[in-house]
Write an enzyme that holds these catalytic residues in place. Structure first.
Site, PDB file in Angstrom:
ATOM      1  N   PRO A   1      16.465  33.093  72.169  1.00 34.37           N
ATOM      2  CA  PRO A   1      17.526  32.866  73.135  1.00 34.37           C
ATOM      3  C   PRO A   1      17.173  31.703  74.040  1.00 34.37           C
ATOM      4  O   PRO A   1      16.020  31.525  74.391  1.00 34.37           O
ATOM      5  CB  PRO A   1      17.555  34.152  73.949  1.00 34.37           C
ATOM      6  CG  PRO A   1      16.366  34.909  73.568  1.00 34.37           C
ATOM      7  CD  PRO A   1      15.716  34.287  72.393  1.00 34.37           C
TER       8      PRO A   1
ATOM      9  N   GLU B   1      20.463  34.340  77.314  1.00 34.15           N
ATOM     10  CA  GLU B   1      20.558  35.579  78.087  1.00 34.15           C
ATOM     11  C   GLU B   1      21.795  35.536  78.984  1.00 34.15           C
ATOM     12  O   GLU B   1      22.031  34.555  79.676  1.00 34.15           O
ATOM     13  CB  GLU B   1      19.308  35.720  78.965  1.00 34.15           C
ATOM     14  CG  GLU B   1      19.378  36.935  79.853  1.00 34.15           C
ATOM     15  CD  GLU B   1      18.390  36.854  81.007  1.00 34.15           C
ATOM     16  OE1 GLU B   1      17.318  37.459  80.906  1.00 34.15           O
ATOM     17  OE2 GLU B   1      18.704  36.178  82.009  1.00 34.15           O
TER      18      GLU B   1
ATOM     19  N   CYS C   1      11.956  37.119  81.257  1.00 33.46           N
ATOM     20  CA  CYS C   1      12.329  35.946  82.050  1.00 33.46           C
ATOM     21  C   CYS C   1      11.630  35.976  83.411  1.00 33.46           C
ATOM     22  O   CYS C   1      11.817  36.910  84.188  1.00 33.46           O
ATOM     23  CB  CYS C   1      13.843  35.880  82.233  1.00 33.46           C
ATOM     24  SG  CYS C   1      14.346  34.415  83.151  1.00 33.46           S
TER      25      CYS C   1
ATOM     26  N   LYS D   1      12.798  41.965  74.373  1.00 36.70           N
ATOM     27  CA  LYS D   1      11.816  40.875  74.342  1.00 36.70           C
ATOM     28  C   LYS D   1      10.963  40.974  75.596  1.00 36.70           C
ATOM     29  O   LYS D   1      11.514  41.044  76.706  1.00 36.70           O
ATOM     30  CB  LYS D   1      12.544  39.534  74.305  1.00 36.70           C
ATOM     31  CG  LYS D   1      11.642  38.324  74.387  1.00 36.70           C
ATOM     32  CD  LYS D   1      12.404  37.061  74.002  1.00 36.70           C
ATOM     33  CE  LYS D   1      11.550  35.820  74.103  1.00 36.70           C
ATOM     34  NZ  LYS D   1      11.743  35.111  75.364  1.00 36.70           N
TER      35      LYS D   1
ATOM     36  N   GLY E   1       6.367  32.090  71.066  1.00 40.01           N
ATOM     37  CA  GLY E   1       5.579  31.277  71.997  1.00 40.01           C
ATOM     38  C   GLY E   1       4.823  30.150  71.320  1.00 40.01           C
ATOM     39  O   GLY E   1       4.078  29.426  71.967  1.00 40.01           O
ATOM     40  N   GLY E   2       5.047  29.946  70.020  1.00 38.90           N
ATOM     41  CA  GLY E   2       4.220  28.984  69.285  1.00 38.90           C
ATOM     42  C   GLY E   2       4.792  27.589  69.133  1.00 38.90           C
ATOM     43  O   GLY E   2       4.207  26.756  68.438  1.00 38.90           O
TER      44      GLY E   2
HETATM   45  C1  FNR Z   1      13.970  29.883  77.196  1.00 34.87           C
HETATM   46  N1  FNR Z   1      13.521  31.178  76.974  1.00 34.87           N
HETATM   47  C2  FNR Z   1      14.400  32.235  77.010  1.00 34.87           C
HETATM   48  N2  FNR Z   1      13.987  33.473  76.616  1.00 34.87           N
HETATM   49  C3  FNR Z   1      14.844  34.517  76.605  1.00 34.87           C
HETATM   50  O1  FNR Z   1      14.461  35.613  76.205  1.00 34.87           O
HETATM   51  N3  FNR Z   1      16.137  34.344  77.030  1.00 34.87           N
HETATM   52  C4  FNR Z   1      16.612  33.149  77.447  1.00 34.87           C
HETATM   53  O2  FNR Z   1      17.784  33.034  77.808  1.00 34.87           O
HETATM   54  C5  FNR Z   1      15.705  32.049  77.452  1.00 34.87           C
HETATM   55  N4  FNR Z   1      16.110  30.824  77.845  1.00 34.87           N
HETATM   56  C6  FNR Z   1      15.295  29.715  77.650  1.00 34.87           C
HETATM   57  C7  FNR Z   1      15.772  28.427  77.882  1.00 34.87           C
HETATM   58  C8  FNR Z   1      14.990  27.319  77.630  1.00 34.87           C
HETATM   59  C9  FNR Z   1      15.521  25.946  77.900  1.00 34.87           C
HETATM   60  C10 FNR Z   1      13.661  27.491  77.161  1.00 34.87           C
HETATM   61  C11 FNR Z   1      12.770  26.321  76.872  1.00 34.87           C
HETATM   62  C12 FNR Z   1      13.171  28.761  76.959  1.00 34.87           C
HETATM   63  C13 FNR Z   1      12.130  31.396  76.568  1.00 34.87           C
HETATM   64  C14 FNR Z   1      12.007  31.265  75.076  1.00 34.87           C
HETATM   65  O3  FNR Z   1      12.795  32.204  74.413  1.00 34.87           O
HETATM   66  C15 FNR Z   1      10.560  31.474  74.612  1.00 34.87           C
HETATM   67  O4  FNR Z   1      10.103  32.728  75.015  1.00 34.87           O
HETATM   68  C16 FNR Z   1       9.606  30.408  75.113  1.00 34.87           C
HETATM   69  O5  FNR Z   1      10.194  29.139  75.136  1.00 34.87           O
HETATM   70  C17 FNR Z   1       8.388  30.370  74.227  1.00 34.87           C
HETATM   71  O6  FNR Z   1       8.753  30.191  72.872  1.00 34.87           O
HETATM   72  P1  FNR Z   1       8.659  28.769  72.147  1.00 34.87           P
HETATM   73  O7  FNR Z   1       9.478  27.812  72.925  1.00 34.87           O
HETATM   74  O8  FNR Z   1       7.219  28.375  72.190  1.00 34.87           O
HETATM   75  O9  FNR Z   1       9.156  28.998  70.757  1.00 34.87           O
END
Ligand code: FNR
Length: 479
Positions: free
Chosen positions: A19, A44, A117, A156, A216-217
């Site tokens: 998300p 979200e 979040c 999550k 997170g990767g």
């Molecule tokens: C997020 N992340 C996030 N997570 C979630 O559960 N709901 C959300 O709405 C959001 N929104 C969001 C917006 C943007 C711009 C970013 C960069 C990240 C967090 C995301 O899902 C994830 O947990 C982290 O970015 C780590 O994963 P990656 O980026 O390493 O794959």
């Protein structure tokens, strides 16, 4: 492909697009599916906002829209992703979470609760990462959802400082009957640039029987499709969720390898115009893909664009834009000509019709209220009297106008008092068969039904201005 087992989405072997706030909108999700993602999450959305939404089938775009009282589309989805899209909400309230889930469940594949979040707007309401220190509320929310929703429920989380505490929490979550759990392997205080705790994800995956989705990767571990498999193997998880890697280049899900970002952006933009995506979101997504090219002449053109048409111009895609406009216009016209006009219904002395006031349908200097006022003056009637009620929770308005001893209202609620009054005026003009000032009106509508006004002239003489609550209409300014 996400496998379906007995109507429930199976989360094993699934690579999911995480998300993303203002990112995981329909065009991005469809593109990720095209490239091979099995499951896509929406950004979200907060329960308080969603619970006020109404579900609307958008026949022009062929989507299902969840629309807030202020007419903003909070969540847009379509048939293509119905079995693949996970609706993610922010909540701290089991009852409200259930109401939202029940509103949406038929249009999505699963319901997810975000407990990771760390942003203040989320935690200050007890949502997001604030839930991690309130496991009783987590359990109450998930129990309620699992029992009350016909689709799989997931959540999550982020990890807790101690491995034992993280594992205990996940075991409690598993007991609620959720279908899967996504684990972002960082503490709530850690930022996305901090190293990932793969060992925590691994310990969680060993501790529970439900599918665990590793997250997170993107920064260090996942750059292309084979990395997804490696990340999964390294964490022992059932599947992998990607946020940033997918945002930078959604073709990361493509088994045959990454595509040049220019090609990906073009595909994205086609979906953005096809689904009338919010242009600011379109720009945001394109800028994420442009990355270091965001300051290039083309990047600058994208940044200064205000509409999807201007964004298309930056990519030399005006023709694609025009083609879509022609298609949508023809659908709109076909629907307008085939839908029967709403018929007036009189109940409790009030005549109502389903009318929505659309300012753009009127010339700049004309409003239905003005026309009604002018007409009542010409007819030497008392000025129209508007009485408006407000639904405080949904912040919507409905107005009833009294004219010539008749009362008229629209059965639809409006987002402002002004629009509610205009809608009531439209109903009145339409029922009385009077011109309502709409652009192109001469081509539409049956002739006026004068008989409703029979006796109005005589009654006018007797009438006293006895109404205490309400305002007599004054010449209004166009909205
Ligand atoms: C997020 N992340 C996030 N997570 C979630 O559960 N709901 C959300 O709405 C959001 N929104 C969001 C917006 C943007 C711009 C970013 C960069 C990240 C967090 C995301 O899902 C994830 O947990 C982290 O970015 C780590 O994963 P990656 O980026 O390493 O794959």
């Amino acid at each position: 492909m996400a496998s379906q087992t007995a109507g429930r989405l199976c989360f094993s072997n699934v690579t999911a697009l995480a998300p993303m706030v203002r990112v995981g909108t329909l065009p991005m999700r469809l593109l990720a599916l095209d490239y091979g993602a099995d499951v896509v999450y929406c950004e979200e959305l907060i329960d308080l906002k969603m619970v006020q939404c109404r579900r609307l089938v958008n026949d022009v775009l062929q989507t299902v829209d969840f629309v807030a009282p202020d007419e903003r589309v909070m969540f847009r989805t379509c048939e293509r992703e119905r079995d693949r899209v996970v609706f993610q909400m922010g909540t701290a309230d089991p009852d409200r979470a259930l109401s939202v889930a029940q509103l949406l469940q038929d249009d999505v594949a699963a319901i997810d609760v975000n407990m990771g979040c760390p942003k203040e707007y989320s935690t200050k309401g007890g949502m997001g990462a604030a839930l991690l220190s309130d496991p009783d509320t987590i359990v109450a929310i998930l129990n309620k959802l699992v029992k009350g929703v016909s689709k799989p429920v997931t959540c999550k989380i982020r990890i807790l400082p101690s491995l034992d505490d993280t594992v205990s929490l996940v075991r409690r979550i598993e007991q609620t009957g959720v279908a899967a759990i996504a684990v972002h392997g960082r503490l709530k205080e850690e930022r996305p640039r901090h190293p990932l705790h793969c060992d925590y994800i691994q310990a969680v995956a060993r501790a529970v029987d439900i599918p665990v989705i590793a997250n997170g990767g993107s920064l260090d571990l996942v750059k292309c499709f084979p990395d997804i498999q490696e990340f999964r193997a390294a964490t022992g998880a059932s599947s992998v969720m990607l946020a940033r890697a997918a945002m930078w280049n959604p073709s990361v899900f493509r088994q045959q390898g990454l595509l040049p970002v220019e090609e990906v952006m073009e595909g994205y933009l086609k979906y953005a115009i096809r689904y009338e995506n919010n242009p600011f979101n379109t720009k945001y997504c394109l800028c994420q893909m442009l990355r270091d090219k965001v300051e290039s002449p083309m990047g600058k053109q994208v940044q200064t664009a205000q509409t999807n048409a201007e964004i298309c111009a930056a990519f030399g895609m005006q023709e694609d834009f025009e083609k879509v406009q022609v298609l949508l216009r023809s659908r709109r016209e076909a629907l307008q000509s085939s839908s029967p006009p709403s018929l007036p219904v009189t109940e409790g002395g009030v005549t109502s019709m389903a009318v929505k006031f659309e300012r753009r349908q009127y010339p700049a200097q004309i409003t239905p209220k003005m026309l009604l006022l002018e007409w009542s003056r010409r007819e030497k009637l008392l000025q129209p009297l508007y009485q408006t009620v407000e639904r405080p929770q949904a912040r919507s308005f409905q107005s009833t106008v009294s004219v010539a001893e008749q009362r008229f209202r629209s059965s639809l609620w409006e987002k402002s008092k002004k629009s509610a009054e205009q809608a009531a005026a439209v109903v009145c003009l339409r029922v009385l068969g009077l011109p309502e000032g709409r652009l192109g009106e001469e081509d539409a509508g049956p002739p006026r039904k004068r008989k409703l006004l029979d006796g109005a002239e005589e009654r006018r003489e007797e009438r006293e201005d006895t109404v205490a609550n309400g305002n007599r209409d004054e010449p209004d300014t166009p909205q």
